[in-house]
Design a protein around this motif. Sequence first.
Motif, PDB file in Angstrom:
ATOM      1  N   UNK A 270     -12.008  47.442 -76.846  1.00  0.00           N
ATOM      2  CA  UNK A 270     -12.239  47.465 -75.399  1.00  0.00           C
ATOM      3  C   UNK A 270     -12.610  46.065 -74.907  1.00  0.00           C
ATOM      4  N   UNK A 271     -13.402  45.334 -75.705  1.00  0.00           N
ATOM      5  CA  UNK A 271     -13.830  44.003 -75.297  1.00  0.00           C
ATOM      6  C   UNK A 271     -12.619  43.074 -75.190  1.00  0.00           C
ATOM      7  N   UNK A 272     -11.657  43.229 -76.077  1.00  0.00           N
ATOM      8  CA  UNK A 272     -10.458  42.387 -76.022  1.00  0.00           C
ATOM      9  C   UNK A 272      -9.680  42.688 -74.739  1.00  0.00           C
ATOM     10  N   UNK A 273      -9.623  43.973 -74.322  1.00  0.00           N
ATOM     11  CA  UNK A 273      -8.895  44.313 -73.090  1.00  0.00           C
ATOM     12  C   UNK A 273      -9.594  43.755 -71.845  1.00  0.00           C
TER      13      UNK A 273
ATOM     14  N   UNK B 253      -9.039  40.068 -71.436  1.00  0.00           N
ATOM     15  CA  UNK B 253      -7.728  39.742 -70.876  1.00  0.00           C
ATOM     16  C   UNK B 253      -7.724  39.899 -69.344  1.00  0.00           C
ATOM     17  N   UNK B 254      -8.407  41.015 -68.862  1.00  0.00           N
ATOM     18  CA  UNK B 254      -8.468  41.225 -67.416  1.00  0.00           C
ATOM     19  C   UNK B 254      -9.229  40.095 -66.712  1.00  0.00           C
ATOM     20  N   UNK B 255     -10.367  39.690 -67.375  1.00  0.00           N
ATOM     21  CA  UNK B 255     -11.170  38.623 -66.778  1.00  0.00           C
ATOM     22  C   UNK B 255     -10.362  37.334 -66.734  1.00  0.00           C
ATOM     23  N   UNK B 256      -9.607  37.098 -67.743  1.00  0.00           N
ATOM     24  CA  UNK B 256      -8.832  35.848 -67.775  1.00  0.00           C
ATOM     25  C   UNK B 256      -7.729  35.891 -66.715  1.00  0.00           C
ATOM     26  N   UNK B 257      -7.115  37.054 -66.556  1.00  0.00           N
ATOM     27  CA  UNK B 257      -6.060  37.157 -65.537  1.00  0.00           C
ATOM     28  C   UNK B 257      -6.640  36.996 -64.114  1.00  0.00           C
TER      29      UNK B 257
ATOM     30  N   UNK C   4     -16.412  40.468 -65.654  1.00  0.00           N
ATOM     31  CA  UNK C   4     -17.501  39.779 -66.373  1.00  0.00           C
ATOM     32  C   UNK C   4     -18.593  40.755 -66.703  1.00  0.00           C
ATOM     33  N   UNK C   5     -18.950  41.669 -65.743  1.00  0.00           N
ATOM     34  CA  UNK C   5     -20.011  42.660 -65.990  1.00  0.00           C
ATOM     35  C   UNK C   5     -19.597  43.591 -67.146  1.00  0.00           C
ATOM     36  N   UNK C   6     -18.383  44.040 -67.180  1.00  0.00           N
ATOM     37  CA  UNK C   6     -17.917  44.918 -68.253  1.00  0.00           C
ATOM     38  C   UNK C   6     -17.955  44.194 -69.625  1.00  0.00           C
TER      39      UNK C   6
END
Length: 703
Positions: A312-315, A318-322, A338-340
Amino acid sequence: MTMVENVRNGLLVGASPREGQGERDPWFLDPREILRTMRLRWFAVLVPVLLCLGLAAAWMHLNPPQYAASTQILIDPRGLQVVKDGLTPPDQASDASLLLVDSQLRVLTSDDVLGRVVDRFDLTQDPEFRGRETLIGALKALVARFAGRTESPAEPRLTALRILRDRVGGRRLERSFVLELGVTSEDREKAARLASGIAETYLARDAAIRSETTRRAGEAIEGRLAELREALRQAEDKAQAFRAKRNLVGTRSQLVSEQQLTQLSEQLGAARAKALEAGSRMRQVESVLAGGRFDSANEIVTNPTITALRGQLAGVERLRADAEETLGKRHPSYQAAVVQEKALRGAIEAEIRRIAAASRNDFEAAQASAKILASTLERRKTEALKVGDDFVQLRELERQVEASRAVYEAFLVRARELQEQQRLDTSASRIISVASPPEKRIGPPMPVVVVAALVAGTGLGLVGALGLELLAGRVRSRRRLEGHLGRTGLDALPRAPRKAVTLKADPSARGDGPYEVALARLRHRLAAAEPWVKPLVVLVTAGDDRLGKSGLACSLALSAVADRERVILVDADPKGLLTRDLGAAAPRTLADLLRARAPLSDALVTLPSGLRVLPRPSDLPRDLAGIFAEALLRSDADLVVVDLGLVGGDVVTERLIAEERIPTLLLAVSARRGRVAAVDRALKAIGPSRRPRVVVTEADVRE
């Protein structure tokens, strides 16, 4: 090839070698001399022949024909492997096996086997095995009877056993385990029966001995079973009493305390290994909490919760980077990502802390378990040391029990096996060649014995005859005399007719027989040796044959008269054999004639045949011997034959022999009556300076 021989006064063409041309073999090696000796000594040859024939006949009578029958037995040292463990182990082919077979050969011909054969065939009633009375035995019995010693008669069974033993022979065939047994008997069928009987008795006896040996061994083992059973019971009771007294509980091989020590040792090892493993996991997890990498701890890597949170952390990353790239950091999407991300990282750290706490608890529990097991093991060791000495004694007692049990069980099994083996024949020995009646008798056939006796008798007789001839020392033949003297080409005359050696014989009536031809040849040789001597004076003497010497002188004179020669025959022999044959006296004494130097013809007696004879004077003085020789040389005859006495017989004879002016001297030797020793004495007396011409009379014309 024509040979030419140089002689003193001329050449002889076609002559053969004479003297000094090689040595001859002894006369007794000459076949002709051997035949002559056999004719002369026929009785000496016949006696040994008859004696040998008589001995051969006696031998054949005292030794009846014997027949030999043989049989062959295979002795197999290995035996038959009927059971696994026989009483005697199977043997392999070796030198010891050959010794075993040789020993069985002694058993085959032993008195035990032969005695049973005697009883089986009732040989005590067989005349052949009762013992025959011999000549030597009868003589011994007679001497013992006269000496007052009486011997008890021999037991018939022992006599038959001794005779059978002498007629039995055995041998081991080369490079094999086969024994050949031979038996001789006067009957063909009996010899075959005895040979087969001995072989069968031996095999039966061998089987019986094997069975008896097995039976005795089994009885001996059964006698020990009771003792072994009691010894086993006592050993077991003693071990059990010691176990109960010392309160030793366990199996035969290990006590309960020893089993517990072993188990505790194994558990302690496992607990310590588990504690080490738990401590390793705990340190790996704590290193991750201290900032290490996730993949350095296997416990964290393989945890499914952490694996899911990391996914989940890897997903979220990726969202934060996008969002950061497309919307920026102030965008709510970026802030939510970032919070997640923080929440997931907190959850992962909390899970790692939980794993670390669990690892620490496992490590502490493993350490506690290892400490408990170690203390328990130390306590059990202390207890085990207390019962160690008792357990050593218990094991010794148990070993004694096991040994007694093993011996008892082995004896019990062996006793049962031997009981069954008594009924089994494990021998592989057998008859491989059955005895059959022989066709031929032992020894040479009767014709061979007779021929051998004839040959032996003839040989002994011939040797004896030759020995008698050597001892007699007779001349016998010209060849024998030539071999003795070492001179060849001696003159020889055959035996003269009865009327040919008398002064009253008519020379004109002489024929051309062998004797007359030999005389003419001798006379011509004498004339050829002295061709210019006139008159030819021939002295005739001998060593021991006076009659033959006088006959030779008379025959020479008559032969010359027959050829119309002027011949004077002088009788100078002291015995006067020719004078007695003449039967007339001289007209004038020889002594007066020699003293008066008168012609020799004044004292001659002329016979009707024309032969003039000078009779033997009654006394001839020794001083007139030289004048007598001169008178002989001055005679008007062509041939003067002087019949001297024996060599060494009188002085006149010796004086005339020594006269050098008379070269021709004949030494007469009779082949029938003459002796070699007399010839040697005569030649020695004549001396080496005067070499007489040896004439062998009465010789064999076939030589």
